[in-house]
Design an enzyme around this catalytic site. Structure first.
Site, PDB file in Angstrom:
ATOM      1  N   THR A  55       3.084  -1.859   6.684  1.00 17.52           N
ATOM      2  CA  THR A  55       2.080  -0.805   6.803  1.00 17.52           C
ATOM      3  C   THR A  55       0.953  -1.264   7.718  1.00 17.52           C
ATOM      4  O   THR A  55       0.472  -0.524   8.572  1.00 17.52           O
ATOM      5  CB  THR A  55       1.527  -0.433   5.412  1.00 17.52           C
ATOM      6  OG1 THR A  55       2.607   0.028   4.595  1.00 17.52           O
ATOM      7  CG2 THR A  55       0.479   0.652   5.519  1.00 17.52           C
ATOM      8  N   ASP A 100      -0.890 -10.146  -0.362  1.00 20.68           N
ATOM      9  CA  ASP A 100       0.493 -10.097   0.105  1.00 20.68           C
ATOM     10  C   ASP A 100       0.689 -10.782   1.453  1.00 20.68           C
ATOM     11  O   ASP A 100       1.737 -11.389   1.704  1.00 20.68           O
ATOM     12  CB  ASP A 100       1.032  -8.662   0.129  1.00 20.68           C
ATOM     13  CG  ASP A 100       0.139  -7.677   0.863  1.00 20.68           C
ATOM     14  OD1 ASP A 100      -0.840  -8.094   1.509  1.00 20.68           O
ATOM     15  OD2 ASP A 100       0.420  -6.465   0.779  1.00 20.68           O
ATOM     16  N   ALA A 124       0.809  -1.215   0.000  1.00 16.07           N
ATOM     17  CA  ALA A 124       0.000   0.000   0.000  1.00 16.07           C
ATOM     18  C   ALA A 124       0.845   1.268   0.000  1.00 16.07           C
ATOM     19  O   ALA A 124       0.314   2.363  -0.214  1.00 16.07           O
ATOM     20  CB  ALA A 124      -0.933  -0.004   1.208  1.00 16.07           C
ATOM     21  N   SER A 125       2.158   1.151   0.232  1.00 21.82           N
ATOM     22  CA  SER A 125       3.003   2.343   0.225  1.00 21.82           C
ATOM     23  C   SER A 125       4.202   2.235  -0.711  1.00 21.82           C
ATOM     24  O   SER A 125       4.814   3.257  -1.030  1.00 21.82           O
ATOM     25  CB  SER A 125       3.496   2.648   1.649  1.00 21.82           C
ATOM     26  OG  SER A 125       4.189   1.535   2.193  1.00 21.82           O
ATOM     27  N   SER A 126       4.555   1.038  -1.158  1.00 21.23           N
ATOM     28  CA  SER A 126       5.678   0.892  -2.077  1.00 21.23           C
ATOM     29  C   SER A 126       5.517  -0.394  -2.877  1.00 21.23           C
ATOM     30  O   SER A 126       4.735  -1.280  -2.521  1.00 21.23           O
ATOM     31  CB  SER A 126       7.015   0.873  -1.326  1.00 21.23           C
ATOM     32  OG  SER A 126       7.108  -0.279  -0.510  1.00 21.23           O
ATOM     33  N   GLY A 127       6.273  -0.471  -3.950  1.00 22.19           N
ATOM     34  CA  GLY A 127       6.229  -1.658  -4.793  1.00 22.19           C
ATOM     35  C   GLY A 127       7.623  -2.051  -5.234  1.00 22.19           C
ATOM     36  O   GLY A 127       8.517  -1.208  -5.342  1.00 22.19           O
ATOM     37  N   ASN A 164      -6.326  -8.001  11.964  1.00 23.98           N
ATOM     38  CA  ASN A 164      -5.664  -6.824  11.399  1.00 23.98           C
ATOM     39  C   ASN A 164      -5.345  -5.820  12.499  1.00 23.98           C
ATOM     40  O   ASN A 164      -6.187  -5.524  13.343  1.00 23.98           O
ATOM     41  CB  ASN A 164      -6.571  -6.131  10.374  1.00 23.98           C
ATOM     42  CG  ASN A 164      -6.424  -6.701   8.990  1.00 23.98           C
ATOM     43  OD1 ASN A 164      -6.433  -7.913   8.811  1.00 23.98           O
ATOM     44  ND2 ASN A 164      -6.298  -5.831   8.006  1.00 23.98           N
TER      45      ASN A 164
END
Length: 490
Positions: A259, A237, A13-16, A296
């Site tokens: 995250t 993921d 959700a913040s990097s790939g 979660n």
């Protein structure tokens, strides 16, 4: 062939990242090489928080073409991403509407509406999935209740990794592990629940038959003429991360830290009792018919937002400064939904402390210490919930993912939970992605065999319980924070 080359596209959700893995069939070694890395962030379009899917797709293709120019013969490609978000397509395969992200506020109040009209217990017994306000169930209801004319053009609804599969291959797929995150898959049948879909207003025909991880979706054709198989791995993921978690035995719990933090255990059977529902425990799908019984936790999102706001780029120094702060001086409920996407994370944390008549963290180190202590105490609380649910204590906790590099937080977790903590591997979701490809190719027998391979190639770091009177004294005060209607659940 003595070395197999596999590509893992791992989008968070913040990097790939796009990673090339080399698996030597003779020595049974695995090496990873980063081909490309990108920032993945929300973009505002028409007052909605959206994903820039075109940029993500371009990033993937550029990385694949780079490998092609280098003459590397790639054997297969796998993609894993975050869950719940989807893309709508028309009959021609063109996108319909915006790729709206789960942190958008359009689902505000929809989960309560579902509770009134369908009933919590009914939904939970059908799906076994935790109640989170951004689940696809509520996203689709928010979409369809507006009765936009463009919905008449929709032919397919694909979750994000399957949309990217489609863009690479032109083939449709609905992979099981990610499908379970939607709260739309019936836990008994493994099929889409038509009653829940009908309640959203979505057409059940938008969704095809869910497929188990390991299926070959199609081929990506490289500029040099390679036809490379695209494998639908465990595309959520966390499912990939857990697949690569080298769990010692059935008494080991896992924590996928990034995250989000996902804490749970593996089970061949789902847990859907009233106690599980009351604790908001989820039963997400895993590889080989294993359930990921987990919860979660907001995770390091809080720290990421604080660092972004304050312009902090030296995370190691921040952690070192936080370690020198007093223990449990500042505490928040990290799963309070106020932290989902506030305008200012710093102000939200400070307000939460002030409302509890606590000291207010003022410096970056104090804010970080507040987050770390609060997460460690929340990990303890969730671990105890899971132990009560299964009727047995855990012997150890395995932390995987990028967050396991934070050795200070790992030690706090061991101190709070009172059991040994093992950290690693860092690239868990990438490795799980690779593992699923290796199993699909027949190079590795199953998940258990792959975990043995992980143990041989990626050493773990152990953190032992060191005792902490401060954590023990703070537990009652912390529980008062977490027993709140505002927690990120039902």
């Amino acid at each position: 062939m003595t070395v197999r080359h596999l590509v893992a596209v791992d989008l968070g959700a913040s990097s790939g990242r796009v990673i090339l893995a080399r698996h030597d069939l003779h020595s049974q070694s695995i090496t990873l090489e980063e081909v490309g890395r990108c920032v993945n962030q929300l973009v505002s379009i028409d007052n909605h928080q959206c994903w820039d899917l075109d940029a993500l797709e371009a990033f993937i293709v550029v990385a694949l073409e780079k490998l092609d120019r280098q003459g590397i013969r790639v054997d297969s490609i796998g993609i894993d991403t975050w869950g719940v978000d989807y893309v709508l397509l028309d009959k021609q395969g063109e996108r319909v509407g915006l790729p709206i992200a789960y942190r958008d506020d359009r689902t505000h109040g929809v989960m309560a509406e579902a509770a009134r009209e369908l009933g919590h217990e009914n939904i939970y017994q059908r799906t076994g999935i935790q109640f989170l306000p951004f689940n696809t169930l509520y996203q689709l209801r928010a979409l369809c209740r507006d009765n936009q004319p463009e919905l008449s053009r929709v032919a397919h609804a694909l979750l994000i990794p399957d949309y990217l599969h489609f863009r690479l291959t032109g083939k449709l797929n609905w992979e099981y592990t990610n499908a379970t995150t939607t709260q739309l898959l019936n836990i008994c049948s493994g099929e889409w629940d038509r009653d829940l879909l009908n309640w959203t207003g979505a057409n059940p025909a938008w969704f095809g038959q869910p497929s188990q991880p390991g299926r070959e979706v199609g081929h990506w054709h490289s500029p040099s003429g390679q036809a490379i198989p695209v494998i639908a791995v465990a595309t959520h993921d966390t499912a990939s991360a857990v697949l690569a978690a080298p769990l010692a035995d059935a008494q080991a719990a896992y924590l996928s830290s990034g995250t989000w933090s996902l804490m749970g255990f593996e089970s061949r059977e789902p847990f859907t009792s009233r106690a599980a529902q009351a604790a908001n425990i989820t039963n997400e799908g895993g590889a080989e018919g294993r359930y990921r019984v987990l919860k979660n936790i907001m995770g390091l999102w809080l720290l990421q937002r604080v660092c972004d706001e304050l312009g902090i780029d030296d995370l190691c120094q921040l952690i070192a400064d936080a370690e020198r702060q007093p223990v449990c001086q500042w505490l928040i409920n990290p799963n309070d939904d106020r932290f989902l996407n506030p305008g200012s994370m710093v102000r939200e944390i400070q307000d939460a402390c002030a409302e509890q008549a606590m000291l207010v963290p003022a410096t970056p180190a104090e804010l970080a210490r507040c987050i770390f202590d609060s997460l460690a105490l929340y990990y303890r609380e969730v671990l105890q919930q899971l132990e009560r649910l299964r009727g047995r204590a855990f012997s150890q906790l395995h932390i995987v993912g990028g967050g396991c590099q934070n050795q200070f937080l790992n030690q706090l977790c061991a101190n709070a939970c009172g059991i040994p903590v093992y950290a690693g591997p860092v690239e868990a979701s990438t490795l799980g992605n690779i593992g699923c490809q290796l199993i699909a190719a027949g190079d590795v027998a199953d998940v258990s065999a792959f975990r043995q391979l992980i143990n041989r190639n990626f050493p773990l770091i152990r953190f032992d319980f060191q005792g902490s009177e401060a954590f023990r004294r703070s537990q009652a005060r912390f529980q008062a924070l977490t027993h709140s209607d505002k927690e990120l659940c039902i």
